[in-house]
Design a protein around this motif. Structure first.
Motif, PDB file in Angstrom:
ATOM      1  N   LYS A 213       0.898  -1.432  -0.229  1.00 36.81           N
ATOM      2  CA  LYS A 213      -0.344  -0.258  -0.039  1.00 36.81           C
ATOM      3  C   LYS A 213       0.721   0.942   0.057  1.00 36.81           C
ATOM      4  CE  LYS A 213      -3.892   0.289   0.293  1.00 36.81           C
ATOM      5  NZ  LYS A 213      -5.109   0.143   0.384  1.00 36.81           N
TER       6      LYS A 213
ATOM      7  N   ILE B 290     -14.604   6.354   5.738  1.00 39.66           N
ATOM      8  CA  ILE B 290     -14.727   6.689   3.899  1.00 39.66           C
ATOM      9  C   ILE B 290     -14.066   8.001   3.517  1.00 39.66           C
ATOM     10  CG2 ILE B 290     -16.270   7.036   1.941  1.00 39.66           C
ATOM     11  CD1 ILE B 290     -15.818   4.281   2.990  1.00 39.66           C
TER      12      ILE B 290
ATOM     13  N   ARG C  88      -9.305   5.929   3.007  1.00 36.74           N
ATOM     14  CA  ARG C  88      -9.288   5.142   1.767  1.00 36.74           C
ATOM     15  C   ARG C  88      -7.184   5.437   1.747  1.00 36.74           C
ATOM     16  NH1 ARG C  88     -11.494   2.846  -2.919  1.00 36.74           N
ATOM     17  NH2 ARG C  88     -10.720   1.143  -3.283  1.00 36.74           N
TER      18      ARG C  88
ATOM     19  N   PHE D  89      -6.043   2.442   5.066  1.00 40.47           N
ATOM     20  CA  PHE D  89      -6.640   1.059   4.473  1.00 40.47           C
ATOM     21  C   PHE D  89      -5.572   0.091   4.831  1.00 40.47           C
ATOM     22  CE2 PHE D  89      -8.954  -2.888   3.373  1.00 40.47           C
ATOM     23  CZ  PHE D  89      -8.704  -3.467   4.964  1.00 40.47           C
ATOM     24  N   ASN D  90      -5.906  -0.308   5.572  1.00 43.83           N
ATOM     25  CA  ASN D  90      -5.159  -1.675   5.151  1.00 43.83           C
ATOM     26  C   ASN D  90      -2.864  -1.167   5.089  1.00 43.83           C
ATOM     27  OD1 ASN D  90      -5.013  -4.120   6.112  1.00 43.83           O
ATOM     28  ND2 ASN D  90      -4.674  -5.098   3.576  1.00 43.83           N
TER      29      ASN D  90
ATOM     30  N   ASN E 223      -6.462  -4.306  10.034  1.00 42.59           N
ATOM     31  CA  ASN E 223      -7.212  -3.278   9.862  1.00 42.59           C
ATOM     32  C   ASN E 223      -8.836  -3.859   9.396  1.00 42.59           C
ATOM     33  OD1 ASN E 223      -4.495  -1.295   8.760  1.00 42.59           O
ATOM     34  ND2 ASN E 223      -3.923  -3.824   8.233  1.00 42.59           N
ATOM     35  N   PHE E 224      -9.181  -2.245  10.015  1.00 42.88           N
ATOM     36  CA  PHE E 224     -10.520  -2.260   9.226  1.00 42.88           C
ATOM     37  C   PHE E 224     -11.139  -1.351   8.627  1.00 42.88           C
ATOM     38  CE2 PHE E 224     -13.226  -0.507  12.357  1.00 42.88           C
ATOM     39  CZ  PHE E 224     -12.308  -0.375  13.724  1.00 42.88           C
ATOM     40  N   ALA E 225     -11.992  -1.047   7.586  1.00 46.63           N
ATOM     41  CA  ALA E 225     -12.531   0.203   7.320  1.00 46.63           C
ATOM     42  C   ALA E 225     -13.860  -0.153   7.238  1.00 46.63           C
ATOM     43  CB  ALA E 225     -12.176   0.408   5.453  1.00 46.63           C
ATOM     44  N   GLY E 226     -14.900   0.951   7.708  1.00 48.32           N
ATOM     45  CA  GLY E 226     -16.082   1.099   7.906  1.00 48.32           C
ATOM     46  C   GLY E 226     -16.491   1.146   6.670  1.00 48.32           C
ATOM     47  N   THR E 227     -18.359   1.526   7.398  1.00 46.23           N
ATOM     48  CA  THR E 227     -19.381   1.997   6.721  1.00 46.23           C
ATOM     49  C   THR E 227     -18.930   3.610   6.607  1.00 46.23           C
ATOM     50  OG1 THR E 227     -20.844   1.542   7.907  1.00 46.23           O
ATOM     51  CG2 THR E 227     -20.373   0.224   5.642  1.00 46.23           C
ATOM     52  N   HIS E 228     -20.001   4.592   5.918  1.00 47.28           N
ATOM     53  CA  HIS E 228     -19.278   6.417   5.635  1.00 47.28           C
ATOM     54  C   HIS E 228     -19.746   6.371   7.210  1.00 47.28           C
ATOM     55  CE1 HIS E 228     -17.823   9.636   4.681  1.00 47.28           C
ATOM     56  NE2 HIS E 228     -19.225  10.607   4.016  1.00 47.28           N
TER      57      HIS E 228
ATOM     58  N   HIS F 223     -24.080  -1.843  13.948  1.00 47.85           N
ATOM     59  CA  HIS F 223     -21.903  -1.695  13.840  1.00 47.85           C
ATOM     60  C   HIS F 223     -21.789  -1.880  14.984  1.00 47.85           C
ATOM     61  CE1 HIS F 223     -22.859   1.259  10.642  1.00 47.85           C
ATOM     62  NE2 HIS F 223     -21.788   0.887   9.861  1.00 47.85           N
TER      63      HIS F 223
ATOM     64  N   ASP G 175     -27.039   0.135   6.277  1.00 46.71           N
ATOM     65  CA  ASP G 175     -25.330   0.194   5.937  1.00 46.71           C
ATOM     66  C   ASP G 175     -24.652  -0.888   6.569  1.00 46.71           C
ATOM     67  OD1 ASP G 175     -24.343   2.542   4.971  1.00 46.71           O
ATOM     68  OD2 ASP G 175     -24.006   3.353   7.096  1.00 46.71           O
TER      69      ASP G 175
ATOM     70  N   TRP H 188     -22.194  -4.316   5.513  1.00 47.12           N
ATOM     71  CA  TRP H 188     -21.271  -4.477   5.501  1.00 47.12           C
ATOM     72  C   TRP H 188     -21.152  -5.855   6.567  1.00 47.12           C
ATOM     73  CZ3 TRP H 188     -18.195  -4.458  10.644  1.00 47.12           C
ATOM     74  CH2 TRP H 188     -16.974  -3.494  10.654  1.00 47.12           C
TER      75      TRP H 188
ATOM     76  N   LEU I 224     -10.003 -10.201  14.050  1.00 49.38           N
ATOM     77  CA  LEU I 224      -8.845  -8.562  14.795  1.00 49.38           C
ATOM     78  C   LEU I 224      -9.051  -8.723  16.266  1.00 49.38           C
ATOM     79  CD1 LEU I 224     -10.159  -5.403  13.232  1.00 49.38           C
ATOM     80  CD2 LEU I 224      -9.629  -7.488  11.635  1.00 49.38           C
TER      81      LEU I 224
ATOM     82  N   GLY J 104      -5.083  -9.587  10.096  1.00 50.40           N
ATOM     83  CA  GLY J 104      -6.779  -9.556   9.054  1.00 50.40           C
ATOM     84  C   GLY J 104      -6.759  -8.059   8.517  1.00 50.40           C
ATOM     85  N   ALA J 105      -7.545  -8.447   7.793  1.00 51.43           N
ATOM     86  CA  ALA J 105      -8.159  -7.453   7.018  1.00 51.43           C
ATOM     87  C   ALA J 105     -10.113  -7.391   6.851  1.00 51.43           C
ATOM     88  CB  ALA J 105      -7.846  -6.585   5.393  1.00 51.43           C
ATOM     89  N   CYS J 106     -10.481  -6.546   6.849  1.00 50.80           N
ATOM     90  CA  CYS J 106     -11.743  -6.405   7.086  1.00 50.80           C
ATOM     91  C   CYS J 106     -12.293  -5.089   6.153  1.00 50.80           C
ATOM     92  CB  CYS J 106     -12.814  -6.737   8.191  1.00 50.80           C
ATOM     93  SG  CYS J 106     -14.310  -6.928   7.780  1.00 50.80           S
ATOM     94  N   SER J 107     -13.304  -4.794   5.424  1.00 54.50           N
ATOM     95  CA  SER J 107     -13.430  -3.758   4.618  1.00 54.50           C
ATOM     96  C   SER J 107     -14.883  -3.972   4.000  1.00 54.50           C
ATOM     97  CB  SER J 107     -12.542  -3.253   4.085  1.00 54.50           C
ATOM     98  OG  SER J 107     -12.385  -3.588   2.349  1.00 54.50           O
ATOM     99  N   ASP J 108     -14.922  -2.539   4.061  1.00 57.42           N
ATOM    100  CA  ASP J 108     -16.266  -1.930   3.107  1.00 57.42           C
ATOM    101  C   ASP J 108     -15.828  -2.396   1.708  1.00 57.42           C
ATOM    102  OD1 ASP J 108     -14.792  -0.070   4.147  1.00 57.42           O
ATOM    103  OD2 ASP J 108     -16.418   1.297   2.726  1.00 57.42           O
ATOM    104  N   TRP J 109     -15.089  -2.135   1.104  1.00 56.03           N
ATOM    105  CA  TRP J 109     -13.720  -1.933   0.385  1.00 56.03           C
ATOM    106  C   TRP J 109     -14.408  -3.708  -0.819  1.00 56.03           C
ATOM    107  CZ3 TRP J 109     -14.477   2.735  -1.421  1.00 56.03           C
ATOM    108  CH2 TRP J 109     -13.782   3.537  -0.434  1.00 56.03           C
TER     109      TRP J 109
END
Lengths: 310, 393
Positions: A13, A51, A56, A59-60, A66-71, B61, B87, B91, B221, B227-232
């Motif tokens: 990244k 978001i 972005r 992230f990671n 790592n985690f990325a959440g909703t907006h 959430h 939402d 996710w 996590l 570990g990686a977890c996302s909305d993407w």
């Protein structure tokens, strides 16, 4: 950065896809320096992102989890995760102004109310830049952006007597600080205090977006000059000079006691809010003054169970 | 077995606790409030944590966040809250995070009537979030006792499939009082497959595998797995990507893991179908109870009818409606007709519809409709009768 990169980041990244001249890298680096200062490694931190540009781009990137959440919801996610992780792991969240102060504010305030142990790093580029430069929650009044072509005719939370950090303080946050992304040692110092705080901490970085806010609103793509403009914009009383108020809070009036008339339509590039003065460094230090959410929930639950067993 | 006389809200609570629930996050809403109340009373005693969200969006959430930290997590609501789950529901689907959700449907739209049963979220439970490229798992209890068993099944399915599972109940199921049994001895627990296996943690690095297999541990996590977890859209390792190929791979897994293993999900009950009746009533949830009674009374009168009760709604069980020459009368607690559309599609014939709004249809009404239909007559009605040969009173 090489040392920090090998210690903390994932090769895949880095470099990020941020625009050349973006201030996000500076903010990211400050967080890593603070973690290094505290001798925290990849296994000690779970890193979450929101978001937008700030989320972005980070992230990671963290070598650990790592985690990325909703907006706007990453704060609520982190509150649940906090209970599951228990004490001992840090949660660092990197998000933007829209994520934290706009769509996510309710969740952010409730994390502050509960004093959930997390360090929120808000990298604020003064609007919605990843979608192409629309005004946001902290965009100065009068700013010409892609969604305020005649100038922004509504107040942001960095002006007109308003300060988003004051809202968070009232909501119960136990550590708050504000910086420009160019702040070096002082911002690392704030981040160290934020990370050490066993509760809700937020460090607000204002950083230059060269592509949208800089180019469109300020008519300037040079990072250094944009930062110079920030100092003028947020100095209060116009060009760079401090107002007679020096408490980090805006006032109802500018230094001369006149009412802020608001911007005039079509008045052109933002000239700054006369009623807001940027104070850099710690904004509020209430570390350790309130019980932390997960720790007290865990202890309380244990008491309930043991009480029932007696 | 411990015999209790209580509500569906209580039976769901007890079942979840026996499943080893660690974390419940709720938000008060009629007619599911008592699950939150029961959880706040019972869960701390069992060593779990009760949290109340600032809204339903936060509640789910938080539950998914706790699950991402390795806890067994649940929330519950009614329609106005279920729609706010969009939402976090998406996710959890995309990140493949287990969580159990109960929706006590009340009559709508919007706030509707808080204390009256409805079945307005049949399609919403299929598409509880945007974007497509997924299948949902939805179970539908008809009463207090079955709500207990289905809660256990929901936790098991959620963890095996790494996805949210909705228990789509209704106000009569959650507020209704019935006797139910709670297992006490080891043998009784084992008969229900309890205790559930401990939550496992995916060791990495391929957290999002390139297949449709189930029983893959989820990302957890805080365990040092990277570990990686996302909305993407994720790569196998969980990096965010904008590669269309990765998007296709991700979508195939989300859809395929459910459809390829649907034998573990599909559930239904047949009533008087052995002699292949020409007219079959179709329902789920609490209306099934009057439907079953009506079919038995019709049989006692010599009328050749049967019934299919769906115990799982999604993925939809098309095969149940494909017997040749069969007419279907779909009975629902709504007047717009939701299940009837799927039955029509699956059977290839326009199904008849009897919709009631906020209360169960009477057995006598069902008998009257069945009698008319068997006589080759149309059943009375308004809009639906004209458009779909159904009844709308």
């Amino acid at each position: 950065m090489d040392r920090l990169f090998h210690k903390f980041l994932r090769a895949r990244k880095i470099p990020s896809t941020a625009c050349s001249g973006c201030g996000l890298g500076q903010v990211h680096k400050r967080v890593l320096l603070a973690l290094e200062r505290l001798d925290l490694g990849p296994d000690d931190v779970v890193w979450g992102t929101g978001i937008g540009c700030a989320g972005r781009q980070t992230f990671n990137t963290w070598r650990g989890d790592n985690f990325a959440g909703t907006h706007g919801r990453v704060y609520a996610i982190a509150a649940g995760l906090r209970v599951a992780l228990g004490p001992g792991k840090k949660i660092v969240l990197t998000a933007g102004d829209g994520d934290a102060f706009g769509i996510g504010l309710k969740h952010l305030l409730n994390c502050a109310r509960r004093n959930v142990d997390m360090t929120v790093v808000v990298a604020d580029n003064l609007g919605y830049q990843s979608t192409g430069g629309q005004f946001g929650i902290t965009t100065p009044r009068g700013s010409v952006t892609d969604s305020s072509p005649y100038g922004l005719n509504e107040p942001g939370w960095l002006g007109g007597g308003l300060d988003v950090l004051e809202i968070l303080k009232a909501a119960g946050a136990t550590y708050l600080a504000r910086h420009l992304s160019l702040d070096g040692a002082s911002s690392v110092e704030s981040l160290v205090m934020a990370l050490e705080n066993p509760g809700f901490s937020l460090v607000h970085f204002i950083y230059p977006c060269v592509t949208h806010f800089g180019a469109v609103t300020l008519g300037e793509r040079d990072k250094g000059k944009i930062l110079g403009s920030f100092r003028a914009m947020f100095a209060g009383g116009g060009k760079g000079g401090p107002t007679d108020r020096d408490d980090g809070r805006g006032g109802e009036t500018d230094g001369g006691g006149r009412k802020d008339p608001g911007p005039q339509a079509g008045s052109g590039p933002v000239s700054g809010d006369p009623a807001f003065r940027l104070k850099r460094g710690t904004y509020h230090d209430g570390r350790g003054l309130r019980p932390e959410f997960a720790a007290s929930l865990i202890a309380w639950t244990k008491n309930v169970r043991e009480g029932a067993g007696r | 077995m411990l015999r209790l006389f209580d509500t569906g809200n209580r039976s769901v609570t007890e079942a979840a606790i026996l499943c080893g629930l660690n974390f419940y996050s709720g938000y008060p809403i009629t007619p599911a409030t008592e699950i939150a109340e029961n959880m706040s009373r019972r869960l701390p005693l069992a060593g779990g944590y009760y949290v109340q969200g600032e809204d339903e969006t936060a509640a789910l959430h938080m539950a998914v966040g706790a699950s991402l930290g390795g806890m067994r997590a649940m929330t519950s609501t009614s329609g106005p809250g279920y729609v706010l789950y969009a939402d976090p529901y998406g996710w959890a689907i995309g990140g493949e995070i287990p969580v159990v959700i109960l929706n006590a449907q009340r009559v709508g739209p919007v706030s509707g009537i808080t204390g009256a049963p409805g079945q307005g979220e049949f399609y919403l439970s299929r598409y509880p979030t945007h974007g497509g490229n997924f299948e949902t798992i939805v179970l539908a209890p008809e009463g207090v006792r079955e709500a207990f068993a289905m809660t256990v099944e929901a936790f098991r399915l959620s963890e095996r499939f790494r996805t949210p599972v909705t228990i789509l109940a209704d106000q009569l199921v959650t507020d209704g009082w019935e006797a139910f049994e709670v297992p006490e001895t080891r043998e009784e627990l084992e008969s229900l497959g309890l205790p559930l296996p401990d939550r496992a943690s995916h060791p990495g690095p391929d957290f999002y595998p390139d297949n449709t297999l189930i029983d893959v541990p989820p990302v957890v996590l805080g365990r040092g797995t990277g570990g990686a977890c996302s909305d993407w859209t994720p790569t196998r390792e969980g990096y965010d990507t904008e590669e269309i190929g990765e998007q296709m791979r991700h979508a195939r897994r989300l859809v395929g893991k459910v459809l390829d293993n649907r034998g573990l999900i599909d559930r239904s009950e047949s009533v008087c179908l052995d002699d292949d009746p020409r007219l079959v009533l179709v329902s789920y949830g609490s209306p099934s109870r009057t439907v079953r009674r009506a079919v038995r009374e019709a049989r006692a009168r010599g009328l050749k009818v049967g019934a299919v009760r769906l115990r799982s709604l999604w993925p939809f069980q098309d095969k149940l409606f494909q017997a040749p020459g069969r007419d279907h009368l779909v009975v629902e607690l709504n007047c717009d007709g939701q299940l009837v559309r799927e039955v029509s599609r699956a059977s290839g014939r326009e199904a008849r519809f009897l919709g009631r709004c906020g209360e169960l249809p009477k057995v006598s009404e069902l008998l009257e409709a069945v009698t008319l239909l068997l006589d080759g007559k149309k059943i009375d009605g308004g809009y639906w009768a004209e458009k779909h040969g159904g009844v709308f009173r």
